[in-house]
Design a protein around this motif. Structure first.
Motif: not given
Length: 168
Positions: A144, A96-97
């Motif tokens: 991502y 994820t970020y």
């Protein structure tokens, strides 16, 4: 697998016919198996059977969208890190970020995979050719990373059908 390859080939030919306005004969060029063998020997890897069958029996790349964005690259345009192609892609799960914010060295993203479709703006679809997720498609979208859990043929057919949730 042969039925799936024939189905994919028919869909690609139909798409080309739609985009050609019926003015020219439609055919798909394939890649000689010797090119694949040379590549595998040079980089000491074994490509997943689905991608080998697609490129040698269906088409060397594919125009999926008439605007040249999100098209499957021909073999000669495959993008990968020559030094890291034979190193395991060892990402276990999606990133994820927030995961990216904790990373200092992104070189692991270039291990054991080949970019097959450039989405622009640093986004791409790649196939894992070395490591736990061998044969699976991964999507890298800015900050991502998604492991799609799809093999090449499942993924490309989803792209053609417009059912792949991540391809515009």
């Amino acid at each position: 697998m042969e039925n799936q390859l024939e189905r994919i080939k028919s869909k690609l030919i139909e798409r080309l016919r739609e985009n050609s306005d019926g003015e020219e004969e439609v055919y798909l060029e394939t890649l000689p198996i010797e090119k694949i063998t040379e590549f595998e020997n040079k980089y000491q890897i074994k490509l997943p059977q689905g991608i080998v069958d697609f490129y040698t029996k269906v088409s060397d790349g594919a125009v999926l969208y008439p605007d040249d964005i999100c098209n499957l690259e021909p073999f000669e345009n495959w993008c990968f890190n020559k030094k890291l192609i034979n190193t395991d892609f060892n990402v276990e799960n999606d990133l994820t970020y927030d995961d990216y914010l904790c990373i200092n060295d992104y070189s692991f993203l270039y291990c054991g995979n080949i970019d097959l479709m450039d989405l622009g703006c640093g986004m791409a679809y790649s196939i894992v050719v070395k490591g736990k997720h061998y044969g699976e498609i991964i999507g890298i979208y800015e900050m991502y990373l998604e492991i799609t859990n799809k093999n090449f043929l499942e993924w490309i057919e989803g792209c053609i059908d417009g059912t792949d949730e991540n391809v515009p």
